[in-house]
Design a protein around this motif. Structure first.
Motif, short mmCIF file in Angstrom:
data_model
loop_
_atom_site.label_atom_id
_atom_site.label_comp_id
_atom_site.label_asym_id
_atom_site.label_seq_id
_atom_site.Cartn_x
_atom_site.Cartn_y
_atom_site.Cartn_z
N ILE A 180 -7.57 29.94 -5.94
CA ILE A 180 -6.25 29.32 -6.07
C ILE A 180 -6.11 28.27 -4.98
O ILE A 180 -6.83 28.28 -3.98
CB ILE A 180 -5.11 30.37 -5.96
CG1 ILE A 180 -5.17 31.07 -4.60
CG2 ILE A 180 -5.20 31.38 -7.10
CD1 ILE A 180 -4.00 32.01 -4.36
N GLY A 181 -5.17 27.36 -5.17
CA GLY A 181 -4.95 26.31 -4.18
C GLY A 181 -3.52 25.83 -4.21
O GLY A 181 -2.82 25.94 -5.22
N VAL A 182 -3.07 25.29 -3.09
CA VAL A 182 -1.74 24.72 -3.00
C VAL A 182 -1.83 23.42 -2.22
O VAL A 182 -2.63 23.31 -1.27
CB VAL A 182 -0.75 25.70 -2.34
CG1 VAL A 182 -1.17 26.04 -0.92
CG2 VAL A 182 0.67 25.15 -2.37
N ARG A 183 -1.04 22.43 -2.62
CA ARG A 183 -1.12 21.10 -2.00
C ARG A 183 0.28 20.52 -1.87
O ARG A 183 1.12 20.67 -2.76
CB ARG A 183 -1.98 20.20 -2.89
CG ARG A 183 -2.33 18.84 -2.29
CD ARG A 183 -3.09 18.01 -3.28
NE ARG A 183 -2.22 17.52 -4.35
CZ ARG A 183 -2.61 17.32 -5.61
NH1 ARG A 183 -3.86 17.58 -5.97
NH2 ARG A 183 -1.76 16.86 -6.51
N ALA A 184 0.54 19.89 -0.74
CA ALA A 184 1.78 19.16 -0.54
C ALA A 184 1.50 17.68 -0.77
O ALA A 184 0.53 17.14 -0.24
CB ALA A 184 2.32 19.39 0.87
N ASP A 185 2.36 17.02 -1.56
CA ASP A 185 2.20 15.61 -1.90
C ASP A 185 3.39 14.82 -1.38
O ASP A 185 4.51 15.04 -1.83
CB ASP A 185 2.10 15.43 -3.42
CG ASP A 185 1.01 16.29 -4.04
OD1 ASP A 185 -0.04 16.45 -3.41
OD2 ASP A 185 1.23 16.81 -5.16
N LEU A 186 3.14 13.93 -0.44
CA LEU A 186 4.17 13.01 0.04
C LEU A 186 4.02 11.71 -0.72
O LEU A 186 2.99 11.03 -0.62
CB LEU A 186 4.02 12.79 1.55
CG LEU A 186 4.97 11.76 2.17
CD1 LEU A 186 6.42 12.20 2.01
CD2 LEU A 186 4.64 11.52 3.64
N ILE A 187 5.05 11.34 -1.50
CA ILE A 187 5.02 10.13 -2.32
C ILE A 187 5.96 9.11 -1.71
O ILE A 187 7.14 9.42 -1.46
CB ILE A 187 5.43 10.46 -3.77
CG1 ILE A 187 4.47 11.49 -4.37
CG2 ILE A 187 5.45 9.19 -4.62
CD1 ILE A 187 4.87 11.96 -5.76
N PHE A 188 5.47 7.90 -1.46
CA PHE A 188 6.28 6.89 -0.79
C PHE A 188 5.74 5.50 -1.12
O PHE A 188 4.61 5.35 -1.60
CB PHE A 188 6.23 7.10 0.73
CG PHE A 188 4.86 6.93 1.32
CD1 PHE A 188 4.47 5.72 1.89
CD2 PHE A 188 3.94 7.96 1.29
CE1 PHE A 188 3.21 5.55 2.42
CE2 PHE A 188 2.67 7.81 1.82
CZ PHE A 188 2.31 6.59 2.38
N GLY A 189 6.55 4.48 -0.85
CA GLY A 189 6.09 3.11 -1.05
C GLY A 189 7.24 2.15 -1.29
O GLY A 189 8.41 2.54 -1.34
N ILE A 190 6.87 0.88 -1.43
CA ILE A 190 7.84 -0.20 -1.69
C ILE A 190 7.38 -0.96 -2.92
O ILE A 190 6.21 -1.34 -3.04
CB ILE A 190 7.94 -1.16 -0.49
CG1 ILE A 190 8.41 -0.41 0.76
CG2 ILE A 190 8.89 -2.32 -0.81
CD1 ILE A 190 8.45 -1.28 2.00
N ILE A 191 8.30 -1.17 -3.86
CA ILE A 191 8.04 -1.96 -5.06
C ILE A 191 8.93 -3.19 -4.99
O ILE A 191 10.15 -3.07 -4.89
CB ILE A 191 8.34 -1.15 -6.33
CG1 ILE A 191 7.56 0.15 -6.33
CG2 ILE A 191 8.01 -1.98 -7.57
CD1 ILE A 191 7.95 1.10 -7.45
N GLU A 192 8.31 -4.37 -5.03
CA GLU A 192 9.07 -5.61 -4.92
C GLU A 192 8.89 -6.47 -6.17
O GLU A 192 7.77 -6.71 -6.61
CB GLU A 192 8.66 -6.41 -3.68
CG GLU A 192 9.50 -7.66 -3.46
CD GLU A 192 9.17 -8.39 -2.18
OE1 GLU A 192 9.97 -8.32 -1.23
OE2 GLU A 192 8.10 -9.03 -2.12
N HIS A 193 10.01 -6.94 -6.71
CA HIS A 193 10.01 -7.86 -7.84
C HIS A 193 10.68 -9.17 -7.39
O HIS A 193 11.74 -9.12 -6.74
CB HIS A 193 10.78 -7.28 -9.03
CG HIS A 193 10.21 -5.98 -9.53
ND1 HIS A 193 9.13 -5.91 -10.37
CD2 HIS A 193 10.58 -4.70 -9.29
CE1 HIS A 193 8.87 -4.65 -10.64
NE2 HIS A 193 9.73 -3.89 -9.99
N THR A 194 10.07 -10.29 -7.71
CA THR A 194 10.59 -11.59 -7.27
C THR A 194 10.78 -12.52 -8.46
O THR A 194 10.09 -12.39 -9.49
CB THR A 194 9.66 -12.25 -6.25
OG1 THR A 194 8.38 -12.48 -6.85
CG2 THR A 194 9.49 -11.38 -5.02
#
Length: 441
Positions: A180-194
């Motif tokens: 068995i396994g367990v994982r923590a996922d940190l999701i982050f970022g910047i999305i830019e539209h111009t």
């Protein structure tokens, strides 16, 4: 840690530093990445990338399988891996016009350590979750009433950025048949539209009318949140040899809430004026379920079959995105991905065999239904073939992988765009025993 290990890790670092020279620039990806949070990106390992990208039920001592943390339990060597991907894309519209684009980017970096050999394993990774990178150009002639002449205006709609994920987790050996396994996922970022507007004289290229001011309007959305992933791996004997094995894998990633901040600006990057106050809101990502089966025979043949389901029709957001408006339009649909792959390693575990018998040969394919429709009732499908070679090196436990993916996405019907692309992936996978206890006689 030995000097040889330091040299290998330095090679990985140089691989990452070499990327900016050919880094992905705005407008060198698919136009479909303007929808939603960008195109979803799946990456499990350089081995599995050449086998269709699945592998939820596959364990391999030479790779850290990011698709299922339960496979991390039986690690023997400490491993560090870096992958660079180069892409070439041809986009064709309904009129038959074709645009050729090229780019390169760092795909993934990960590290794994056996806390207890073949019992408890630790995995760390940095890889993309979504990617937005497109350029759409429109323009027309505009009458100039004062000079009795005409000028041309041009509007560029562009996007860049995306969401990244940091993964950290443990795999635990519970029973000869079960991990068995367990994982923590940190999701982050910047999305830019111009949106950039410029004006030109039709007969004087490069000369801009002084009566019209070019403008650059940008919308940047910063998102961040965390989720948990749980994985199970069940192994069963299959065949007369102890090395023959049949395995089933399953992972579940929880729904999560991303905190969002959106800022509108006007002007170039070094001289931007903020328009209004920042918008704040939550973005609710759906759960994700992956399942798979693998069959290994005689340490030479490996077959994997996988599926992934994400109910993006349940997506909710306080902020609007292309294809989704909290007060109206919702083109988000459930995402489905199916894949299959095959690997052949002629030498098996015979490390004294001839060199090319120790090269691994891989093939795969996958089909994906995207999580957002570019137009109502017009699903976006991707179909791709994958292949790869894995070369042993003079350093035991270290391999060099070369992968190729050729695929097609979308259609030219209903004034849409059809993408045809190929991706070339290069990976360095370093493995060595660390933290050995020295014994003195």
């Amino acid at each position: 840690m030995t000097m040889r290990t330091l040299q290998r890790l330095l090679a990985l670092a140089l691989l990452g530093l070499a990327v900016p020279a050919t880094a992905q620039r705005t407008g060198e990806g698919s136009v479909y990445s303007r929808f939603g949070l960008g195109n979803r990106v799946d990456y499990a390992s350089s081995q599995l990338q050449a086998m269709g990208g699945g592998g939820v039920a596959l364990f391999n001592l030479n790779y850290l399988n990011l698709s299922n943390p339960a496979t991390w339990s039986e690690q023997v060597l400490t491993r560090a891996t870096g992958t660079v991907v180069f892409q070439r894309l041809w986009a064709t519209d309904a009129s038959g016009n074709t645009t050729r684009l090229g780019s390169g980017a760092l795909q993934s970096v990960h590290l794994s350590l056996p806390l207890r050999t073949r019992r408890i394993g630790l995995g760390l990774a940095f890889r993309p979750y979504t990617r937005a990178n497109y350029l759409v150009r429109t323009g027309a002639l505009l009458a100039h009433p004062e000079l009795g002449d005409t000028i041309r205006y041009q509007i560029d709609y562009a996007g860049e950025g995306g969401l990244q994920q940091l993964n950290a987790g443990l795999g635990l050996y519970v029973h000869p048949r079960l991990s068995i396994g367990v994982r923590a996922d940190l999701i982050f970022g910047i999305i830019e539209h111009t949106r950039r507007t410029r004006f030109f004289y039709p007969d004087l290229p490069g000369v801009m009318p002084t009566e019209y001011v070019p403008t650059l309007f940008a919308t940047a959305t910063r998102l961040a949140g965390a989720r948990a992933t749980v994985g199970v791996l069940l192994r069963l004997p299959a065949g007369r040899r102890p090395s023959d094995a049949l395995a089933f894998g399953l992972t579940f990633s929880t729904p999560t809430t991303l905190r969002g901040t959106r800022v509108h600006t006007l002007g170039e990057s070094l001289d931007r004026d903020t328009l209004g106050t920042p918008q704040r809101g939550n973005v609710y990502l759906p759960l994700s379920i992956s399942w798979g089966v693998s069959y290994q025979k005689d340490n030479r043949w490996t077959l994997v079959l996988d599926g992934q389901y994400e109910p993006w029709s349940r997506f909710r957001s306080d902020l609007a995105f292309a294809g989704y408006n909290p007060d109206g339009e919702n083109l988000f649909k459930d995402r489905l991905r199916l894949s299959a792959g095959l690997e052949y390693l002629p030498a098996g575990t015979d490390f004294s065999a001839a060199y090319f018998h120790q090269v691994a040969y891989r093939l795969g394919l996958y089909w994906e239904r995207a999580y957002v429709d570019p137009r109502p009732d017009t699903p976006l499908h991707t179909l791709a073939l994958t292949a790869g070679l894995s070369f042993p090196t003079l350093f035991p436990g270290t391999r060099l992988d070369v992968n190729l993916e050729v695929g097609t996405r979308g259609t030219t019907a209903r004034n849409l765009v059809r993408d045809v692309y190929y991706r070339l992936g290069l990976s360095v996978n370093v493995g060595e025993r660390w933290f050995l206890q020295r014994r003195f006689n």
